[in-house]
Design a protein around this motif. Sequence first.
Motif, PDB file in Angstrom:
ATOM      1  N   ILE A  42     -25.796  -1.336   4.953  1.00  0.00           N
ATOM      2  CA  ILE A  42     -26.917  -0.937   6.583  1.00  0.00           C
ATOM      3  C   ILE A  42     -26.688  -0.379   7.183  1.00  0.00           C
ATOM      4  CG2 ILE A  42     -28.894  -1.076   8.156  1.00  0.00           C
ATOM      5  CD1 ILE A  42     -30.196  -3.241   5.687  1.00  0.00           C
ATOM      6  N   LEU A  43     -25.551  -1.187   8.186  1.00  0.00           N
ATOM      7  CA  LEU A  43     -24.736  -1.128   9.543  1.00  0.00           C
ATOM      8  C   LEU A  43     -24.018  -0.416   9.487  1.00  0.00           C
ATOM      9  CD1 LEU A  43     -25.383  -4.398  10.872  1.00  0.00           C
ATOM     10  CD2 LEU A  43     -27.167  -2.629  11.501  1.00  0.00           C
ATOM     11  N   THR A  75     -21.012  -1.268  14.146  1.00  0.00           N
ATOM     12  CA  THR A  75     -21.111  -1.649  13.698  1.00  0.00           C
ATOM     13  C   THR A  75     -21.571  -2.602  15.373  1.00  0.00           C
ATOM     14  OG1 THR A  75     -20.136  -3.342  13.010  1.00  0.00           O
ATOM     15  CG2 THR A  75     -21.088  -2.030  11.835  1.00  0.00           C
ATOM     16  N   GLY A  76     -21.011  -2.909  16.288  1.00  0.00           N
ATOM     17  CA  GLY A  76     -20.963  -3.277  17.232  1.00  0.00           C
ATOM     18  C   GLY A  76     -19.640  -4.320  16.946  1.00  0.00           C
ATOM     19  N   PRO A 115     -13.868  -3.160   4.521  1.00  0.00           N
ATOM     20  CA  PRO A 115     -14.608  -2.837   4.909  1.00  0.00           C
ATOM     21  C   PRO A 115     -15.650  -4.307   3.632  1.00  0.00           C
ATOM     22  CG  PRO A 115     -13.734  -1.151   4.465  1.00  0.00           C
ATOM     23  CD  PRO A 115     -12.717  -1.537   4.253  1.00  0.00           C
ATOM     24  N   VAL A 116     -15.713  -4.063   2.468  1.00  0.00           N
ATOM     25  CA  VAL A 116     -16.497  -4.817   1.759  1.00  0.00           C
ATOM     26  C   VAL A 116     -16.174  -6.473   1.972  1.00  0.00           C
ATOM     27  CG1 VAL A 116     -17.089  -5.542  -0.645  1.00  0.00           C
ATOM     28  CG2 VAL A 116     -16.392  -3.071  -0.436  1.00  0.00           C
ATOM     29  N   VAL A 117     -14.856  -7.168   2.124  1.00  0.00           N
ATOM     30  CA  VAL A 117     -14.358  -8.025   2.785  1.00  0.00           C
ATOM     31  C   VAL A 117     -15.188  -8.852   3.354  1.00  0.00           C
ATOM     32  CG1 VAL A 117     -12.357  -9.931   2.772  1.00  0.00           C
ATOM     33  CG2 VAL A 117     -12.753  -8.272   0.542  1.00  0.00           C
ATOM     34  N   LYS A 118     -14.526  -8.090   4.657  1.00  0.00           N
ATOM     35  CA  LYS A 118     -14.855  -8.127   6.121  1.00  0.00           C
ATOM     36  C   LYS A 118     -16.970  -8.452   5.924  1.00  0.00           C
ATOM     37  CE  LYS A 118     -13.220  -6.715  10.024  1.00  0.00           C
ATOM     38  NZ  LYS A 118     -12.796  -5.700  11.177  1.00  0.00           N
ATOM     39  N   SER A 119     -17.525  -7.833   5.079  1.00  0.00           N
ATOM     40  CA  SER A 119     -18.863  -7.585   6.155  1.00  0.00           C
ATOM     41  C   SER A 119     -19.225  -8.530   5.014  1.00  0.00           C
ATOM     42  CB  SER A 119     -19.167  -6.044   5.079  1.00  0.00           C
ATOM     43  OG  SER A 119     -19.280  -5.312   5.391  1.00  0.00           O
ATOM     44  N   THR A 120     -18.827  -8.628   3.816  1.00  0.00           N
ATOM     45  CA  THR A 120     -19.570 -10.158   3.115  1.00  0.00           C
ATOM     46  C   THR A 120     -18.672 -11.285   3.586  1.00  0.00           C
ATOM     47  OG1 THR A 120     -18.871  -9.010   1.287  1.00  0.00           O
ATOM     48  CG2 THR A 120     -19.190 -11.384   0.589  1.00  0.00           C
ATOM     49  N   LEU A 146     -26.163 -11.039   1.908  1.00  0.00           N
ATOM     50  CA  LEU A 146     -26.967 -10.753   3.216  1.00  0.00           C
ATOM     51  C   LEU A 146     -25.627  -9.907   4.600  1.00  0.00           C
ATOM     52  CD1 LEU A 146     -29.580 -13.554   4.929  1.00  0.00           C
ATOM     53  CD2 LEU A 146     -29.513 -10.759   4.916  1.00  0.00           C
ATOM     54  N   GLY A 147     -24.740 -10.863   4.262  1.00  0.00           N
ATOM     55  CA  GLY A 147     -23.752 -10.216   4.673  1.00  0.00           C
ATOM     56  C   GLY A 147     -22.784  -8.705   4.049  1.00  0.00           C
ATOM     57  N   PHE A 148     -23.259  -8.972   3.280  1.00  0.00           N
ATOM     58  CA  PHE A 148     -22.916  -7.309   2.479  1.00  0.00           C
ATOM     59  C   PHE A 148     -23.956  -6.766   2.341  1.00  0.00           C
ATOM     60  CE2 PHE A 148     -22.974  -4.555  -1.595  1.00  0.00           C
ATOM     61  CZ  PHE A 148     -21.417  -4.340  -1.649  1.00  0.00           C
ATOM     62  N   VAL A 149     -25.549  -6.708   1.628  1.00  0.00           N
ATOM     63  CA  VAL A 149     -25.798  -5.993   2.278  1.00  0.00           C
ATOM     64  C   VAL A 149     -26.335  -4.866   3.799  1.00  0.00           C
ATOM     65  CG1 VAL A 149     -28.722  -5.668   3.033  1.00  0.00           C
ATOM     66  CG2 VAL A 149     -27.227  -6.503   0.693  1.00  0.00           C
ATOM     67  N   LEU A 150     -26.675  -6.118   4.995  1.00  0.00           N
ATOM     68  CA  LEU A 150     -26.490  -6.143   6.583  1.00  0.00           C
ATOM     69  C   LEU A 150     -24.844  -5.100   6.850  1.00  0.00           C
ATOM     70  CD1 LEU A 150     -27.520  -9.523   8.132  1.00  0.00           C
ATOM     71  CD2 LEU A 150     -28.731  -6.769   8.268  1.00  0.00           C
ATOM     72  N   TYR A 151     -23.764  -5.780   6.541  1.00  0.00           N
ATOM     73  CA  TYR A 151     -22.931  -5.750   7.254  1.00  0.00           C
ATOM     74  C   TYR A 151     -22.335  -3.611   6.753  1.00  0.00           C
ATOM     75  CZ  TYR A 151     -23.347  -9.175  10.376  1.00  0.00           C
ATOM     76  OH  TYR A 151     -23.295 -10.007  11.171  1.00  0.00           O
ATOM     77  N   TYR A 152     -22.250  -4.178   5.069  1.00  0.00           N
ATOM     78  CA  TYR A 152     -21.406  -2.640   4.798  1.00  0.00           C
ATOM     79  C   TYR A 152     -22.864  -1.699   4.154  1.00  0.00           C
ATOM     80  CZ  TYR A 152     -18.812  -1.065   1.678  1.00  0.00           C
ATOM     81  OH  TYR A 152     -17.727   0.146   0.869  1.00  0.00           O
TER      82      TYR A 152
END
Lengths: 182, 199
Positions: free
Chosen positions: B189-190, B196-197, A105-110, B181-187
């Motif tokens: 918050i969402l 997350t859709g 999840p961390v890698v995917k989110s980043t 931003l990706g880390f904060v938003l997706y990991y």
Amino acid sequence: MTDYLLLFWIFFKTGLFTIGGGMAMIPLIQQELVARGYMTAAEAVDMVAISQMTPGPFAVNAATFAGYNLAGIPGAVVATLGIVLPSIIICLIVARFFFRFQESPVVKSTLSGIKPVVLALILSGLVSVFRSAVLPELSITAIDFPVLLIAIVLSLLMLKTKISPALLILLSGAVGAVFLRS
Amino acid sequence: MDNSNSNPQKLPLKELLNLFLITFKIGAVTFGGGMAMLTIFSTEFSEKRNWVSGDDIADIAAVAQTLPGIIAVNVSLLMGYRIGGVPAALVAALGSVLPSFIVLCIVATFYSILSDNVYVRGILRGVSGAVVALFVSTLYKMSKKNVKDYWGFGIFIIAAVLMFVFPSLSVVYIILGGALLGFVLYYLILRKRGGTGRD
């Protein structure tokens, strides 16, 4: 010998410290080579033009060209190895781990945050190649219509058909040689 | 190739040779750098041969762009690694660099003659139109993989505006900003909100 080592080091350093691709490397290479008297400022401009006009990665072209001009084939080998080696070392290390954590999840989110930026980079690449190919004089009255036509037709062919892009590039070169001599 | 397969398999020699020939061909015909190469990589590796998935290509493009070095070489190395580990990575890198090396050694020898030749200039003008098309095609193909929801679209718009308004701003900062931003938003918050859709 020390000359070869220095040449290798200049390009290795350039490869190691640039993120964002070839164009970002050019000022670094220019500064190092011109400042050390390896190359005149005019030759550096030629280096950029020729690297853009030839196929392949821009930075590799520039390194091979500069190395060849300085010391023939051995110089070209040393400079090319220098610029490519940081990529090889870093990518092989990262690849070992990346594909193992690709789904975490961390890698995917980043990555989900980086991917839209990559898309913006492609857009900005499109704008800059469009400008230099279709609007070389940066004026709306000086549109290069034949090139614009090639760009539109080839875009459609690449998106709508399965014709190999490589073949289309060769064809556009042939069309250019026949119809766009100036 | 199965996406969950994290240990790449060893490629037989014949496939390695094949990989070399394909990357050599890509290196020999691509003008416009690593991003322009992506669309050909996607045709050859994903659409024709199914060696990597479209999502893999999007991931690889993002990582290649983020790491130091030459993007086109990074892409070749990562694609090669995904297909067949270290040997394939090295073969792919060699294949994509060798045409440049050969062509530039020849061009450097003859360049004062070549740069004034009308045919050479005609070829380059024709090819410059093809380079624009390569970017259009890459942009189209990558857009579906790289922007999957409104948040992604927002990051895309912010990044594009920053690039056009501040052309001298280093791309490194924009990429790092996107990562954060990706880390904060997706990991943070969402994911906490559950669902997350995405995926």
